[in-house]
Design an enzyme around this catalytic site. Structure first.
Site, mmCIF file in Angstrom:
data_model
loop_
_atom_site.group_PDB
_atom_site.id
_atom_site.type_symbol
_atom_site.label_atom_id
_atom_site.label_comp_id
_atom_site.label_asym_id
_atom_site.label_seq_id
_atom_site.Cartn_x
_atom_site.Cartn_y
_atom_site.Cartn_z
ATOM 1 C CB SER A 110 44.378 8.304 23.712
ATOM 2 O OG SER A 110 43.755 7.967 24.933
ATOM 3 C CE LYS A 140 44.691 9.800 28.024
ATOM 4 N NZ LYS A 140 43.883 8.613 27.680
ATOM 5 C CB SER A 174 43.447 4.891 25.747
ATOM 6 O OG SER A 174 43.084 5.300 24.459
HETATM 7 N N1 GLN Z 1 41.868 3.708 19.935
HETATM 8 C C1 GLN Z 1 40.561 3.823 20.507
HETATM 9 C C2 GLN Z 1 39.869 5.055 19.991
HETATM 10 O O1 GLN Z 1 40.473 5.805 19.290
HETATM 11 C C3 GLN Z 1 40.643 3.838 22.007
HETATM 12 C C4 GLN Z 1 40.968 5.155 22.586
HETATM 13 C C5 GLN Z 1 40.838 5.168 24.071
HETATM 14 O O2 GLN Z 1 40.792 4.143 24.721
HETATM 15 N N2 GLN Z 1 40.721 6.364 24.615
HETATM 16 O O3 GLN Z 1 38.720 5.264 20.263
#
Ligand code: GLN
Length: 483
Positions: free
Chosen positions: A151, A76, A175
């Protein structure tokens, strides 16, 4: 060749069926041919990959045989990779080449993995749709009009589209697990502190944790093995021995106590997903598990608490991107204040700016007690709920998400609508617990995930249950059309 899992690839190498260089070339060609459809990569590191593949083949020729030796993966794009752009999908870091490797990257490279590239994601890992990237949205290989989740949508979509067998990812509020669910792959978020955060561009430091996305639980076990362990460079890394995660995959599920939280099945859950979750429970019962209803009463407060804590930590973490020390710098600033304002205004996207403002507000004098402190108290209640539940059950099971993937644009005017979709995943981050999402069926052609949660450091139990489930079901082997 592109269909193989990490486990199958390792066997192929061991039987000299193909070399890492051959496999790497096949996958690089596939990425060049197919990725334009889904945009799952920000950078393709062909030169590095071929160099690493040749080195891995040479090590094998010298008698080494580690399971990750020569295995193609991707990181990532928030894991620092030395000399390679590490953008966190932000214009702010478009020009940033990391001067060092993240611990995860270094550990996996030492184990012999081959880095095919850096995967696309939501900007600074803030989001649930991988549509806030400066490099354009990632598309869901199951239906290109739908989001892949986020994400870590690039890692998940690439694995789902068979561009590579596995990838690293991070999970701050879901995410890893949510994009895994949306793309029909398996995603593991380890216990907070199990995997080093050193060299990972921080979003919310008390919640962030790195993990694995792959097609099978077995492959998640293999990748976690290469990532996990104490790191003196990360003060929240925990010095616990790392068990052999593949050794426990075949343990029997006889007598395993599964807790199913009654709060998970209220309004808001798509009834078709509820049915698929019930089917997965029945499957595990056939394997000897016993099911018990449990309660996690504070789940209702988890979303507001998370969306105070995460932005608060983000506002602090992202203050370093000021156009001076790091990142994008505006043209011809009038003075220092203008430099800060315009550099940050130009470098950060809308969602990141929103969260910085919310976070700075929640931390400001006069509001700290009302918001941040209160959220931290809720966090403790959420953790206590889990501790009580784990006195009675070995594992907690439920849906990963209340709904399947949504169409691009469906939630653009309403950020809170997207935040609500995180209801089942964020509690594990608030409590620091390990969680896994695995494929459990389809709703109108879109994948659905079942989530498993376990007590601290019981990643092995999650992987064991998921592996047994996958040995008796075939959802995880389904391939999106056109890939
Ligand atoms: N959807 C969550 C957020 O926007 C989780 C994102 C993540 O785990 N990086 O914070």
């Amino acid at each position: 060749m592109h269909q193989m899992t990490l486990a199958e690839i390792a066997r192929g190498f061991a039987h000299k069926k193909f070399s890492s260089e051959e496999l790497t070339k096949v996958l690089l060609a596939r990425i060049t041919q197919l990725d334009p459809q889904i945009n799952s990569f920000i950078s393709i590191t062909e030169e590095l990959a071929l160099k690493q593949a040749k080195a891995a083949d040479a090590r094998r020729a010298n008698g080494e045989n580690g399971v990750l030796l020569g295995a193609p993966i991707a990181h990532k794009d928030l894991f620092c990779t030395r000399g390679i752009r590490t953008s966190s999908a932000s214009k702010m870091l478009d020009n940033f080449k990391a001067p060092y490797d993240a611990t995860v990257v270094a550990k996996l490279a030492a184990a012999g993995t081959v880095t095919l590239g850096k995967t696309n994601m939501d900007e600074f890992a803030m989001g649930s749709a991988s549509d806030s990237s400066w490099y354009g949205a990632v598309k869901n290989p199951w239906n290109l009009e739908y989001v892949p989740g986020g994400s870590s949508g690039g890692s998940a979509a690439a694995v789902a589209a068979r561009l590579l067998p596995a990838a690293t990812a991070t999970d701050t509020g879901g995410s890893i697990r949510q994009p895994a669910a949306f793309t029909n792959v398996t995603g593991l978020k380890p216990t907070y502190g199990r995997v080093s955060r050193w060299g990972i561009i921080a979003y919310a430091s008390s919640l962030d944790q790195a993990g694995a996305v792959a097609r099978t639980a077995e492959d998640c076990a293999i990748l976690l093995q290469g990532m996990a362990g104490f790191d003196p460079n990360d003060s929240t890394s925990i010095d616990e021995p790392v068990p052999d995660y593949t050794a426990s995959l075949n343990a029997s599920l006889q007598g395993l106590r599964i807790g199913v939280p009654k709060e998970y099945f209220g309004a808001g859950l798509d009834p078709r997903i509820a049915d698929l979750i019930q089917n997965s429970i029945k499957e595990l019962q056939k394997l000897g598990a016993v099911v018990k209803e449990i309660s996690l009463p504070n789940i209702l407060h988890a979303i507001p608490a998370y969306y105070v804590i995460a932005p608060a930590e983000a506002s602090s973490n992202l203050s370093r991107f000021d156009g001076v020390r790091f990142g994008h710098r505006c043209e011809d600033p009038n003075n220092l204040e203008d430099l800060y304002k315009r550099s940050r205004g130009e470098g950060f996207g809308a969602e990141v700016q929103r969260r910085i403002m919310v976070g700075a507000y929640a931390l400001s004098a006069g509001y700290y007690d009302a918001y941040y402190l209160k959220a931290q108290k809720i966090r403790r209640l959420v953790k206590n709920d889990f501790m009580t539940a784990f006195n009675e059950v070995d594992i907690i099971l439920g849906p990963t998400t209340p709904n399947p993937a949504w169409k691009f644009g469906a939630k653009n005017n309403d950020p809170v609508a997207a935040y609500l979709e995180d209801v089942y995943t964020i509690t594990a981050n608030l409590a620091g617990l390990p969680g896994l999402s695995m494929p459990a069926g389809f709703v109108e052609g879109l994948p659905v995930g079942v989530q498993l949660l376990a007590p601290y450091f019981q990643e092995g139990r999650l992987l064991n249950v998921a592996h047994q489930y996958q040995s008796h079901t075939d959802w995880h082997v389904r391939i999106p059309q056109g890939f």
